[in-house]
Design an enzyme around this catalytic site. Sequence first.
Site, PDB file in Angstrom:
ATOM      1  N   HIS A   9       0.807  -1.219   0.000  1.00  0.00           N
ATOM      2  CA  HIS A   9       0.000   0.000   0.000  1.00  0.00           C
ATOM      3  C   HIS A   9       0.846   1.278   0.000  1.00  0.00           C
ATOM      4  O   HIS A   9       0.395   2.310  -0.479  1.00  0.00           O
ATOM      5  CB  HIS A   9      -0.931   0.007   1.224  1.00  0.00           C
ATOM      6  CG  HIS A   9      -0.178  -0.050   2.521  1.00  0.00           C
ATOM      7  ND1 HIS A   9       0.384  -1.215   3.007  1.00  0.00           N
ATOM      8  CD2 HIS A   9       0.136   0.916   3.414  1.00  0.00           C
ATOM      9  CE1 HIS A   9       0.999  -0.962   4.154  1.00  0.00           C
ATOM     10  NE2 HIS A   9       0.866   0.326   4.421  1.00  0.00           N
ATOM     11  N   CYS A  65       7.905  -0.618  -1.721  1.00  0.00           N
ATOM     12  CA  CYS A  65       7.132  -0.356  -0.507  1.00  0.00           C
ATOM     13  C   CYS A  65       7.487   1.063  -0.067  1.00  0.00           C
ATOM     14  O   CYS A  65       7.979   1.845  -0.879  1.00  0.00           O
ATOM     15  CB  CYS A  65       7.386  -1.407   0.573  1.00  0.00           C
ATOM     16  SG  CYS A  65       9.067  -1.530   1.216  1.00  0.00           S
ATOM     17  N   GLY A  66       7.233   1.398   1.167  1.00  0.00           N
ATOM     18  CA  GLY A  66       7.509   2.759   1.616  1.00  0.00           C
ATOM     19  C   GLY A  66       8.981   3.119   1.543  1.00  0.00           C
ATOM     20  O   GLY A  66       9.366   4.157   1.014  1.00  0.00           O
ATOM     21  N   THR A  67       9.826   2.246   2.076  1.00  0.00           N
ATOM     22  CA  THR A  67      11.277   2.486   2.058  1.00  0.00           C
ATOM     23  C   THR A  67      12.026   1.511   1.159  1.00  0.00           C
ATOM     24  O   THR A  67      13.183   1.753   0.836  1.00  0.00           O
ATOM     25  CB  THR A  67      11.865   2.330   3.470  1.00  0.00           C
ATOM     26  OG1 THR A  67      11.656   0.975   3.910  1.00  0.00           O
ATOM     27  CG2 THR A  67      11.252   3.315   4.454  1.00  0.00           C
ATOM     28  N   GLY A  68      11.413   0.403   0.818  1.00  0.00           N
ATOM     29  CA  GLY A  68      12.080  -0.661   0.082  1.00  0.00           C
ATOM     30  C   GLY A  68      12.754  -1.673   0.986  1.00  0.00           C
ATOM     31  O   GLY A  68      13.131  -2.754   0.540  1.00  0.00           O
ATOM     32  N   ILE A  69      12.869  -1.350   2.252  1.00  0.00           N
ATOM     33  CA  ILE A  69      13.592  -2.213   3.187  1.00  0.00           C
ATOM     34  C   ILE A  69      12.844  -3.517   3.443  1.00  0.00           C
ATOM     35  O   ILE A  69      13.419  -4.604   3.355  1.00  0.00           O
ATOM     36  CB  ILE A  69      13.889  -1.471   4.510  1.00  0.00           C
ATOM     37  CG1 ILE A  69      14.805  -0.276   4.250  1.00  0.00           C
ATOM     38  CG2 ILE A  69      14.498  -2.427   5.535  1.00  0.00           C
ATOM     39  CD1 ILE A  69      14.927   0.684   5.421  1.00  0.00           C
ATOM     40  N   GLY A  70      11.577  -3.432   3.770  1.00  0.00           N
ATOM     41  CA  GLY A  70      10.802  -4.639   4.048  1.00  0.00           C
ATOM     42  C   GLY A  70      10.767  -5.577   2.862  1.00  0.00           C
ATOM     43  O   GLY A  70      10.960  -6.799   3.007  1.00  0.00           O
ATOM     44  N   MET A  71      10.539  -5.029   1.673  1.00  0.00           N
ATOM     45  CA  MET A  71      10.517  -5.852   0.467  1.00  0.00           C
ATOM     46  C   MET A  71      11.864  -6.537   0.249  1.00  0.00           C
ATOM     47  O   MET A  71      11.918  -7.711  -0.121  1.00  0.00           O
ATOM     48  CB  MET A  71      10.162  -5.011  -0.763  1.00  0.00           C
ATOM     49  CG  MET A  71       8.723  -4.563  -0.822  1.00  0.00           C
ATOM     50  SD  MET A  71       7.626  -5.948  -1.189  1.00  0.00           S
ATOM     51  CE  MET A  71       6.208  -5.074  -1.818  1.00  0.00           C
ATOM     52  N   ARG A 133      36.043 -12.898 -10.296  1.00  0.00           N
ATOM     53  CA  ARG A 133      35.865 -12.310  -8.970  1.00  0.00           C
ATOM     54  C   ARG A 133      34.388 -12.228  -8.600  1.00  0.00           C
ATOM     55  O   ARG A 133      33.977 -12.667  -7.523  1.00  0.00           O
ATOM     56  CB  ARG A 133      36.509 -10.921  -8.967  1.00  0.00           C
ATOM     57  CG  ARG A 133      36.398 -10.169  -7.686  1.00  0.00           C
ATOM     58  CD  ARG A 133      37.204  -8.894  -7.754  1.00  0.00           C
ATOM     59  NE  ARG A 133      36.852  -8.105  -8.936  1.00  0.00           N
ATOM     60  CZ  ARG A 133      36.785  -6.785  -8.956  1.00  0.00           C
ATOM     61  NH1 ARG A 133      37.056  -6.102  -7.881  1.00  0.00           N
ATOM     62  NH2 ARG A 133      36.465  -6.143 -10.046  1.00  0.00           N
ATOM     63  N   HIS A 134      33.547 -11.687  -9.507  1.00  0.00           N
ATOM     64  CA  HIS A 134      32.126 -11.504  -9.205  1.00  0.00           C
ATOM     65  C   HIS A 134      31.377 -12.829  -9.215  1.00  0.00           C
ATOM     66  O   HIS A 134      30.513 -13.065  -8.368  1.00  0.00           O
ATOM     67  CB  HIS A 134      31.494 -10.518 -10.177  1.00  0.00           C
ATOM     68  CG  HIS A 134      32.114  -9.156 -10.106  1.00  0.00           C
ATOM     69  ND1 HIS A 134      32.193  -8.438  -8.941  1.00  0.00           N
ATOM     70  CD2 HIS A 134      32.697  -8.397 -11.055  1.00  0.00           C
ATOM     71  CE1 HIS A 134      32.797  -7.288  -9.167  1.00  0.00           C
ATOM     72  NE2 HIS A 134      33.119  -7.236 -10.449  1.00  0.00           N
TER      73      HIS A 134
END
Length: 152
Positions: A9, A65-71, A133-134
């Site tokens: 939301h 999401c609001g911050t992207g952190i939870g997702m 390396r990657h």
Amino acid sequence: MKIAIGADHAGYRLKDVLVPFIESLGHEVHDVGCNCEQSVDYPDYALPVCDAVVAGEADRGILICGTGIGMTIAANKVPGIRCALVHDLFSAQATREHNDSNVLAMGERVIGPGVAQEIIRIWLETPFSGGERHVGRIGKVKAIEDRYAVRP
């Protein structure tokens, strides 16, 4: 490419701006929702996006999401997902080149639509650089997933 996209939301307004933008770049979009202001739980939208990527039904995923952190937290619980939280152009490029990220997370409350569009453009256009390396580092991440995988 086929892009799965989902938002809670707090991110659905930005998602609704980004879907036509992604399509204008020539990509197919699979929108898993949500499409309302009513409070919903971000894992319920992160999981179908990540499932589509892992199953090969989508080439990449985008979560908002609001911050992207939870997702980001929810997405990175799914084995095979390398979700990067990005709010700047350099990180969008670096996470593709170095980490071969297959899911992008952003926060609607953190960035505006113009920056989000440019992040997506860069993220979709930037190839994984490969290189020993990657590739080796990504292999180590996969080894961590394998170590903690639930076995039936």
